[in-house]
Design a protein around this motif. Structure first.
Motif, PDB file in Angstrom:
ATOM      1  N   LEU A 180      28.454  -2.953  -2.009  1.00 13.06           N
ATOM      2  CA  LEU A 180      29.056  -2.758  -0.976  1.00 13.06           C
ATOM      3  C   LEU A 180      30.045  -2.005  -0.706  1.00 13.06           C
ATOM      4  N   THR A 237      26.397 -13.221  -2.143  1.00 18.97           N
ATOM      5  CA  THR A 237      25.946 -12.049  -0.794  1.00 18.97           C
ATOM      6  C   THR A 237      26.931 -12.077   0.831  1.00 18.97           C
ATOM      7  N   SER A 248      24.856  -9.056   6.822  1.00 18.97           N
ATOM      8  CA  SER A 248      24.883  -9.520   6.363  1.00 18.97           C
ATOM      9  C   SER A 248      23.453 -10.052   6.021  1.00 18.97           C
ATOM     10  N   ILE A 274      26.467 -12.718   9.223  1.00 19.11           N
ATOM     11  CA  ILE A 274      25.731 -13.361   8.058  1.00 19.11           C
ATOM     12  C   ILE A 274      24.235 -13.785   8.088  1.00 19.11           C
ATOM     13  N   ASP A 296      20.547 -12.057   4.045  1.00 17.85           N
ATOM     14  CA  ASP A 296      19.704 -12.456   2.114  1.00 17.85           C
ATOM     15  C   ASP A 296      18.752 -12.644   2.621  1.00 17.85           C
ATOM     16  N   ILE A 346      31.207  -3.724   7.896  1.00 18.12           N
ATOM     17  CA  ILE A 346      29.107  -4.496   8.028  1.00 18.12           C
ATOM     18  C   ILE A 346      29.434  -5.084   8.617  1.00 18.12           C
ATOM     19  N   ALA A 380      30.700 -10.369   1.659  1.00 22.20           N
ATOM     20  CA  ALA A 380      30.485  -9.625   3.013  1.00 22.20           C
ATOM     21  C   ALA A 380      31.601 -10.328   3.887  1.00 22.20           C
TER      22      ALA A 380
END
Length: 242
Positions: A52, A103, A65, A119, A67, A62, A107
């Motif tokens: 990151l 993650t 994110s 996210i 996952d 960012i 983030a």
């Protein structure tokens, strides 16, 4: 383009779901930083943090994110709960939740100062309905959905949305193949019969595609879904009622 100039990190980009999301995000104008398990071990906090920081150093921020990390299902499916070792039961719960937690948390630390970000993760039908021979896989997906709600409750005041996708089985993915194999032994169904069995439970009597799932991921990551947070989108095509 819905994601024009968005900076997106996709974990598990080498898998079926992660790859489909990566392609869909690219079509919609996102600047991508895809990471598969060979690039970033999402169970290793320092590895995720280093990756990151490299993204931030190059892109400056960012925005998304995602996952999409998976756990090899052949190791966790097919054994009755009464015969399952506790370590085998706990492995998917630990792996899926740890990956998503790390993650998301790392983030969020970069998103909070900008008061913006999304996210995301993906779960499965088994988070909400019982099924035999799935070991700890179902509880792992349920835990991820609970984490989505809790992350949103804490991060929404900072302008960060947290959402999940819950698709029905998609024939192109390894997950549905791995889920089929233990049932084939116990039920005698072949591959086509297995797909027909799953499709019969949906309202349109078909299974969704990776492209359909990825298109919804694009929308949920975009500003068009600005009111959506703390929820997992039901993509089971009617198999599961909300």
């Amino acid at each position: 383009m819905l994601l024009k100039d968005k900076i997106a990190v996709i974990y598990g980009a080498g898998g079926g779901i992660g790859g489909a999301v990566t392609r869909a995000f690219a079509r919609e104008g996102a600047k991508l930083y895809p990471a598969d398990h060979e690039q970033v071990d999402t169970l290793d906090e320092q590895a995720v943090d280093r990756h990151l920081k490299c993204v931030i150093a190059e892109a400056g921020r960012i925005d998304v994110s995602f996952d999409a990390i998976g756990v090899p299902n052949s190791e966790i499916l097919g054994v009755p709960l009464t015969e399952l070792a506790v370590e085998q039961f706990g492995m998917p719960i630990t792996a899926y939740t740890r990956s998503y937690f790390l993650t998301a948390r790392l983030a969020a630390r970069h998103m909070i100062p900008r008061k913006s970000g999304v996210i995301m993760t993906v779960t499965a039908l088994l988070s909400r309905t019982g099924s035999p021979l799935v070991g700890g896989y179902g509880p792992a997906q349920a835990a991820k959905e609970a984490l989505t709600r809790n992350l949103s409750a804490e991060l929404a005041p900072h302008g960060i949305r947290v959402v999940g996708l819950r698709p029905q089985g998609m024939p192109e993915t390894r997950t549905i193949r791995d889920a089929f194999e233990p049932r084939a032994k116990s039920s005698g169904m072949n591959w086509d019969q297995w797909l027909e069995f799953l499709a019969a439970r949906t309202h349109p009597r078909r299974l969704m595609t990776l492209e359909e799932m990825a298109n919804m991921a694009v929308f949920m990551a975009s500003d068009k879904a600005s009111s959506m947070t703390g929820t997992t989108v039901n993509l089971t095509m009617g198999t599961l009622d909300d």
